[in-house]
Scaffold this motif. Structure first.
Motif, PDB file in Angstrom:
ATOM      1  N   MET A 172       0.839  -1.198   0.000  1.00 17.45           N
ATOM      2  CA  MET A 172       0.000   0.000   0.000  1.00 17.45           C
ATOM      3  C   MET A 172       0.877   1.253   0.000  1.00 17.45           C
ATOM      4  SD  MET A 172      -2.831  -1.250   2.793  1.00 17.45           S
ATOM      5  CE  MET A 172      -3.816   0.215   2.637  1.00 17.45           C
ATOM      6  N   ASN A 173       0.446   2.277  -0.721  1.00 16.98           N
ATOM      7  CA  ASN A 173       1.205   3.518  -0.749  1.00 16.98           C
ATOM      8  C   ASN A 173       0.251   4.697  -0.857  1.00 16.98           C
ATOM      9  OD1 ASN A 173       0.636   3.989  -3.638  1.00 16.98           O
ATOM     10  ND2 ASN A 173       1.925   2.185  -3.942  1.00 16.98           N
ATOM     11  N   GLU A 174       0.814   5.887  -0.902  1.00 15.80           N
ATOM     12  CA  GLU A 174      -0.013   7.076  -0.847  1.00 15.80           C
ATOM     13  C   GLU A 174      -0.811   7.312  -2.122  1.00 15.80           C
ATOM     14  OE1 GLU A 174       1.675  10.587   0.677  1.00 15.80           O
ATOM     15  OE2 GLU A 174       2.634   9.602   2.376  1.00 15.80           O
ATOM     16  N   SER A 175      -0.605   6.514  -3.163  1.00 15.03           N
ATOM     17  CA  SER A 175      -1.381   6.655  -4.384  1.00 15.03           C
ATOM     18  C   SER A 175      -2.618   5.782  -4.377  1.00 15.03           C
ATOM     19  CB  SER A 175      -0.502   6.330  -5.600  1.00 15.03           C
ATOM     20  OG  SER A 175      -0.112   4.958  -5.579  1.00 15.03           O
ATOM     21  N   ASP A 176      -2.819   5.004  -3.310  1.00 12.52           N
ATOM     22  CA  ASP A 176      -3.996   4.152  -3.231  1.00 12.52           C
ATOM     23  C   ASP A 176      -5.267   4.978  -3.383  1.00 12.52           C
ATOM     24  OD1 ASP A 176      -2.732   1.924  -0.646  1.00 12.52           O
ATOM     25  OD2 ASP A 176      -2.355   2.005  -2.790  1.00 12.52           O
ATOM     26  N   ASP A 177      -6.242   4.447  -4.079  1.00 11.53           N
ATOM     27  CA  ASP A 177      -7.493   5.164  -4.292  1.00 11.53           C
ATOM     28  C   ASP A 177      -8.200   5.476  -2.983  1.00 11.53           C
ATOM     29  OD1 ASP A 177      -7.093   5.121  -7.012  1.00 11.53           O
ATOM     30  OD2 ASP A 177      -8.307   3.324  -7.350  1.00 11.53           O
ATOM     31  N   ASN A 178      -8.044   4.611  -1.974  1.00 12.38           N
ATOM     32  CA  ASN A 178      -8.746   4.778  -0.713  1.00 12.38           C
ATOM     33  C   ASN A 178      -7.985   5.641   0.293  1.00 12.38           C
ATOM     34  OD1 ASN A 178     -10.897   3.160  -1.544  1.00 12.38           O
ATOM     35  ND2 ASN A 178      -9.863   1.285  -0.886  1.00 12.38           N
ATOM     36  N   PHE A 179      -6.819   6.118  -0.093  1.00 13.53           N
ATOM     37  CA  PHE A 179      -6.019   6.902   0.854  1.00 13.53           C
ATOM     38  C   PHE A 179      -6.530   8.334   0.898  1.00 13.53           C
ATOM     39  CE2 PHE A 179      -2.371   9.477   2.166  1.00 13.53           C
ATOM     40  CZ  PHE A 179      -2.003   8.803   3.317  1.00 13.53           C
ATOM     41  N   GLU A 180      -6.873   8.784   2.094  1.00 10.77           N
ATOM     42  CA  GLU A 180      -7.387  10.137   2.266  1.00 10.77           C
ATOM     43  C   GLU A 180      -6.528  10.896   3.268  1.00 10.77           C
ATOM     44  OE1 GLU A 180     -11.881  10.603   2.179  1.00 10.77           O
ATOM     45  OE2 GLU A 180     -11.668   8.556   2.920  1.00 10.77           O
ATOM     46  N   LYS A 181      -6.507  12.214   3.109  1.00  8.54           N
ATOM     47  CA  LYS A 181      -5.819  13.089   4.050  1.00  8.54           C
ATOM     48  C   LYS A 181      -6.789  14.174   4.501  1.00  8.54           C
ATOM     49  CE  LYS A 181      -1.022  12.728   2.421  1.00  8.54           C
ATOM     50  NZ  LYS A 181       0.179  13.525   2.061  1.00  8.54           N
ATOM     51  N   TRP A 182      -6.588  14.593   5.756  1.00  7.63           N
ATOM     52  CA  TRP A 182      -7.410  15.668   6.304  1.00  7.63           C
ATOM     53  C   TRP A 182      -6.532  16.588   7.135  1.00  7.63           C
ATOM     54  CZ3 TRP A 182      -8.240  10.454   7.411  1.00  7.63           C
ATOM     55  CH2 TRP A 182      -9.216   9.829   6.641  1.00  7.63           C
TER      56      TRP A 182
END
Length: 222
Positions: free
Chosen positions: A1-11
């Motif tokens: 898994m990496n930060e380009s995953d579709d499910n990766f979110e940031k807030w």
């Protein structure tokens, strides 16, 4: 898994969706830990004081809680009195002190580096007349030349052994610290841009010029 995953979110730290994420993650980690919840009466709460109004989303208090009560684990982006009445970890901290350094909730990555910088930040602010110079997680930091006295390895207290820790009970603390997600979940916040900070996002008060120090102190609500 990496930060380009579709499910990766940031807030942004302290916003409603961040607090929802943190509380849901805590409930998930405890629920999946295969521990007997009937053994615990425990609460966790973090309130973020002086959170910028644009991040409040209509709330009176920014923060979240976790709670194990009557054999059930629950949590949410609010802090009920029922949770505060339970033994555990409860803190109210100024948003600007930890907004860029919080990394992930329930993760030990960078803990020592962030903690040491946070302690220095509190001490520098105390020297400037702000706060009492203490840091709520300071007891968990490794200190050079500390006495060879047995303390609780979870919270650092000399008042009880690890098996009797009310702050991070055995099973609960381990389940939260075992969070496998090591990705950076935070977006940077505009209020803190341009201020000196450590590699782990802790403000460096001693490196600020006088205008920055005055601005930062106002961010803390003083």
């Amino acid at each position: 898994m990496n930060e380009s995953d579709d499910n990766f979110e940031k807030w942004e730290f302290g916003c409603l969706t961040w607090c929802e994420f943190a509380s849901n993650l805590g409930v998930k980690l405890i629920s999946e830990a295969n521990i007997d919840l009937n053994k615990y009466e425990w609460g966790f709460s973090e309130e973020y004081k002086a959170t910028p109004e644009r991040l409040m989303d209509g709330r009176e208090i920014a923060g979240y809680h976790l709670m194990i009560h009557d054999g059930k684990v629950s949590g949410g982006p609010f802090i009920p009195d029922e949770c505060l009445a339970l033994p555990g970890f409860h803190v109210a901290v100024e948003w600007a002190l930890i907004a860029h350094s919080s990394y992930l909730p329930f993760n030990t990555i960078g803990q020592q580096e962030r903690g040491s910088a946070q302690l220095k930040l509190r001490q520098d602010l105390h020297a400037a007349g702000i706060g009492d110079g203490t840091y709520s997680l300071a007891s968990s930091l490794k200190q050079e030349g500390e006495p060879k006295v047995e303390s609780c390895r979870a919270c650092g207290s000399f008042d009880h052994a690890r098996a009797d820790c009310p702050v991070w009970p055995i099973g609960v603390g381990e389940s939260l610290a075992a969070n496998p997600d090591h990705r950076w979940r935070l977006k940077r916040s505009q209020e803190l841009e341009g201020l000196p900070e450590s590699e782990w996002g802790v403000p460096i008060f001693s490196d600020m010029d006088e205008a920055q120090k005055e601005y930062f102190i106002k961010l803390l609500g003083h």
